[in-house]
Motif scaffolding. Structure first.
Motif, PDB file in Angstrom:
ATOM      1  N   LEU A   1       6.540 -43.613  62.718  1.00  0.00           N
ATOM      2  CA  LEU A   1       5.711 -43.750  62.590  1.00  0.00           C
ATOM      3  C   LEU A   1       5.406 -44.104  61.102  1.00  0.00           C
ATOM      4  N   TYR A   2       4.567 -45.535  61.138  1.00  0.00           N
ATOM      5  CA  TYR A   2       4.186 -46.031  59.284  1.00  0.00           C
ATOM      6  C   TYR A   2       3.295 -45.498  59.297  1.00  0.00           C
ATOM      7  N   LEU A   3       3.076 -44.603  58.032  1.00  0.00           N
ATOM      8  CA  LEU A   3       1.573 -44.508  57.624  1.00  0.00           C
ATOM      9  C   LEU A   3       1.696 -45.475  55.985  1.00  0.00           C
ATOM     10  N   VAL A   4       0.384 -46.697  56.888  1.00  0.00           N
ATOM     11  CA  VAL A   4       0.694 -48.100  56.069  1.00  0.00           C
ATOM     12  C   VAL A   4      -0.674 -47.808  54.461  1.00  0.00           C
ATOM     13  N   ALA A   5      -0.633 -47.156  53.406  1.00  0.00           N
ATOM     14  CA  ALA A   5      -1.255 -47.819  52.400  1.00  0.00           C
ATOM     15  C   ALA A   5      -1.808 -48.539  52.153  1.00  0.00           C
ATOM     16  N   ASN A   6      -3.459 -48.867  51.608  1.00  0.00           N
ATOM     17  CA  ASN A   6      -3.123 -50.468  51.100  1.00  0.00           C
ATOM     18  C   ASN A   6      -3.186 -50.113  49.631  1.00  0.00           C
ATOM     19  N   THR A   7      -3.039 -48.417  49.154  1.00  0.00           N
ATOM     20  CA  THR A   7      -2.859 -48.337  47.771  1.00  0.00           C
ATOM     21  C   THR A   7      -0.864 -48.883  46.847  1.00  0.00           C
ATOM     22  N   GLY A   8      -0.444 -50.013  48.173  1.00  0.00           N
ATOM     23  CA  GLY A   8       0.447 -50.023  47.508  1.00  0.00           C
ATOM     24  C   GLY A   8       2.009 -50.054  48.111  1.00  0.00           C
ATOM     25  N   LYS A   9       2.227 -48.560  49.445  1.00  0.00           N
ATOM     26  CA  LYS A   9       3.157 -47.927  49.671  1.00  0.00           C
ATOM     27  C   LYS A   9       2.871 -47.547  51.473  1.00  0.00           C
ATOM     28  N   VAL A  10       4.160 -47.671  52.234  1.00  0.00           N
ATOM     29  CA  VAL A  10       4.663 -47.724  53.633  1.00  0.00           C
ATOM     30  C   VAL A  10       5.017 -46.030  53.544  1.00  0.00           C
ATOM     31  N   GLU A  11       4.772 -44.472  54.539  1.00  0.00           N
ATOM     32  CA  GLU A  11       5.927 -44.151  54.064  1.00  0.00           C
ATOM     33  C   GLU A  11       5.745 -43.869  55.799  1.00  0.00           C
ATOM     34  N   VAL A  12       7.380 -43.574  56.092  1.00  0.00           N
ATOM     35  CA  VAL A  12       8.175 -43.503  57.535  1.00  0.00           C
ATOM     36  C   VAL A  12       8.325 -42.018  57.994  1.00  0.00           C
ATOM     37  N   VAL A  13       8.065 -41.371  58.904  1.00  0.00           N
ATOM     38  CA  VAL A  13       8.225 -40.118  59.353  1.00  0.00           C
ATOM     39  C   VAL A  13       8.254 -40.599  60.995  1.00  0.00           C
ATOM     40  N   ASN A  14       8.757 -39.457  61.251  1.00  0.00           N
ATOM     41  CA  ASN A  14       8.855 -38.981  62.306  1.00  0.00           C
ATOM     42  C   ASN A  14       8.055 -38.883  63.173  1.00  0.00           C
ATOM     43  N   PRO A  15       7.248 -39.169  64.187  1.00  0.00           N
ATOM     44  CA  PRO A  15       6.709 -39.172  65.303  1.00  0.00           C
ATOM     45  C   PRO A  15       6.080 -37.638  65.962  1.00  0.00           C
ATOM     46  N   GLY A  16       7.275 -37.509  66.220  1.00  0.00           N
ATOM     47  CA  GLY A  16       7.439 -35.669  66.427  1.00  0.00           C
ATOM     48  C   GLY A  16       6.937 -34.609  65.419  1.00  0.00           C
ATOM     49  N   ASP A  17       7.412 -34.773  64.358  1.00  0.00           N
ATOM     50  CA  ASP A  17       7.905 -33.668  63.593  1.00  0.00           C
ATOM     51  C   ASP A  17       6.578 -33.883  62.136  1.00  0.00           C
ATOM     52  N   PHE A  18       6.723 -35.618  61.882  1.00  0.00           N
ATOM     53  CA  PHE A  18       5.826 -35.724  60.485  1.00  0.00           C
ATOM     54  C   PHE A  18       6.888 -35.572  59.628  1.00  0.00           C
ATOM     55  N   LYS A  19       7.862 -35.321  59.362  1.00  0.00           N
ATOM     56  CA  LYS A  19       8.838 -35.175  58.715  1.00  0.00           C
ATOM     57  C   LYS A  19       9.458 -37.539  58.531  1.00  0.00           C
ATOM     58  N   SER A  20       9.382 -36.796  57.027  1.00  0.00           N
ATOM     59  CA  SER A  20       9.346 -38.277  56.256  1.00  0.00           C
ATOM     60  C   SER A  20      11.285 -38.323  56.534  1.00  0.00           C
ATOM     61  N   ARG A  21      11.003 -39.488  56.552  1.00  0.00           N
ATOM     62  CA  ARG A  21      12.524 -40.650  56.985  1.00  0.00           C
ATOM     63  C   ARG A  21      12.824 -41.748  55.802  1.00  0.00           C
ATOM     64  N   GLY A  22      11.811 -42.443  55.209  1.00  0.00           N
ATOM     65  CA  GLY A  22      11.899 -43.108  54.612  1.00  0.00           C
ATOM     66  C   GLY A  22      10.554 -43.507  53.513  1.00  0.00           C
ATOM     67  N   ALA A  23      10.997 -44.267  53.166  1.00  0.00           N
ATOM     68  CA  ALA A  23       9.147 -45.158  52.655  1.00  0.00           C
ATOM     69  C   ALA A  23       9.166 -46.721  51.764  1.00  0.00           C
ATOM     70  N   VAL A  24       8.728 -47.675  51.949  1.00  0.00           N
ATOM     71  CA  VAL A  24       8.537 -49.118  50.681  1.00  0.00           C
ATOM     72  C   VAL A  24       7.624 -48.169  49.550  1.00  0.00           C
ATOM     73  N   ILE A  25       7.857 -48.426  48.675  1.00  0.00           N
ATOM     74  CA  ILE A  25       6.940 -47.990  47.360  1.00  0.00           C
ATOM     75  C   ILE A  25       6.547 -48.691  46.140  1.00  0.00           C
ATOM     76  N   SER A  26       7.636 -49.746  46.017  1.00  0.00           N
ATOM     77  CA  SER A  26       7.751 -50.995  45.209  1.00  0.00           C
ATOM     78  C   SER A  26       7.753 -52.207  46.384  1.00  0.00           C
TER      79      SER A  26
END
Length: 350
Positions: free
Chosen positions: A89-114
């Motif tokens: 599950l990708y959480l896209v923020a128009n403030t300049g980042k994308v957070e990647v989480v597991n759909p089942g538990d919402f634990k982070s598995r990575g990001a695009v932050i720059s």
């Protein structure tokens, strides 16, 4: 929120086929967020307090701020989109980042932050992320340097390339090696070859294209202007236009939801200063129109639960404090109203 069916219907059919061919083996147990409704709250400008709530229709339980709850830190951004692809599950923020989480538990598995400016949405193809981005504003608050950012891994990482596209790209849809881009300001669909990471074809459409969706095996794009809405489908074998429909629906917005019996629910708004909002209902295959299924003010997002045949209507309350989400049955009767976060705009049905 742009409606996040994207590849899910086709992927579901493939998954069903694969599981039917298995002779045994344990399936992955469902996580606590694998079912129910994800409610996306954009957050308020300057506060960057976007978050996701989870609603369980069976129990009536609403769980707040699940990203912070599961990761021990606030999301800290303005949420623009939720995209479910590739068991992520990708959480896209128009403030300049994308957070990647597991759909089942919402634990982070990575990001695009720059190296992102104003990301809008995302699609996956060939093991890569393709992220639509308005790019930076110039001195006139225009976005002449819009692009699609490419990231090599599905769990995030650095931006490896920026593909120049027309102004203000919105939704994306991946099919095979091709990524369709809805470039809203210049009324174009640009098609990227995911292998070469270049735009290989441009198709002009009417209106402001903002949302791809699939119905009856066809890929459609929804677009609108002040007086009409437009639906354009595509031949996926040769990447050309297929069917087209224009409907007389004034004051349409970018928010739609796919309902029962091929119905499409469209949010409308007169905007400032009256803000007379509504929901129009139509279909691509039977153009019978309900111009005012619901009316009110502050309508900001819409979703549809196919299993329960219920409509979720998000209301921003003018960004004066928290918003709310109201649930209706398909006959229009009220089911439930709940207070959510600031700027609720997206509903993702799991």
């Amino acid at each position: 929120m742009k409606y996040l069916f994207k590849n899910q219907l086709w992927a579901l059919a493939l998954i069903t086929l694969l599981f039917s061919c298995e002779s045994g083996g344990d399936e992955r147990p469902l996580g606590k967020y694998d079912t129910g409704i994800l409610l996306m709250n954009e957050g308020a400008f300057g506060a960057n307090d976007g978050e996701v709530f989870h609603f369980d229709p069976a129990s009536g339980t609403l769980t707040q701020n699940i990203f912070e709850l599961e990761n021990g830190r606030p999301f800290a951004g303005l949420l623009e989109d939720l995209v479910l692809e590739e068991d992520r599950l990708y959480l896209v923020a128009n403030t300049g980042k994308v957070e990647v989480v597991n759909p089942g538990d919402f634990k982070s598995r990575g990001a695009v932050i720059s190296d992102l400016d104003q990301p809008r949405s995302l699609a996956t193809a060939r093991g890569k992320l393709f992220i639509s981005d308005y790019g930076p504003y110039d001195a006139s608050y225009m976005t002449p340097d819009s692009y699609v950012a490419v990231v090599s891994g599905l769990d995030g990482g650095p931006v490896k390339k920026k593909i120049e596209v027309s102004n203000k790209p919105e939704d994306l849809f991946a099919f095979g090696k091709y990524v369709f881009v809805a470039s809203s300001e210049e009324s174009k669909i640009e098609i990227i070859d995911a292998d070469t990471e270049t735009v290989t074809k441009t198709i002009e459409v009417l209106g402001t294209p903002v949302q791809f969706f699939e119905q009856r095996g066809d890929l459609w794009v929804y677009s609108y202007d002040a007086e009409n809405v437009y639906f354009q489908s595509f031949h996926l074998d040769n990447l050309t236009k297929k069917n087209f429909l224009q409907l007389d629906i004034a004051n349409a917005t970018s928010r739609i939801a796919l309902g029962e019996d091929d119905r499409i629910y469209i949010l409308t708004s007169t905007g400032w200063p009256d803000y007379n909002d509504g929901i129009a209902v139509t279909s691509i295959y039977d153009t019978t129109l309900i111009p005012s299924w619901k009316t009110g003010t502050g309508f900001y997002g819409i979703g549809y639960d196919q299993d329960r045949e219920e409509i979720y209507l998000a209301n921003s309350k003018g960004f004066q404090g928290n918003g709310e989400v109201t649930v209706y049955s398909k006959d229009g009767s009220l089911v439930k109203t709940m207070e959510v976060g600031r700027g609720p705009s997206g509903i993702l049905v799991r």
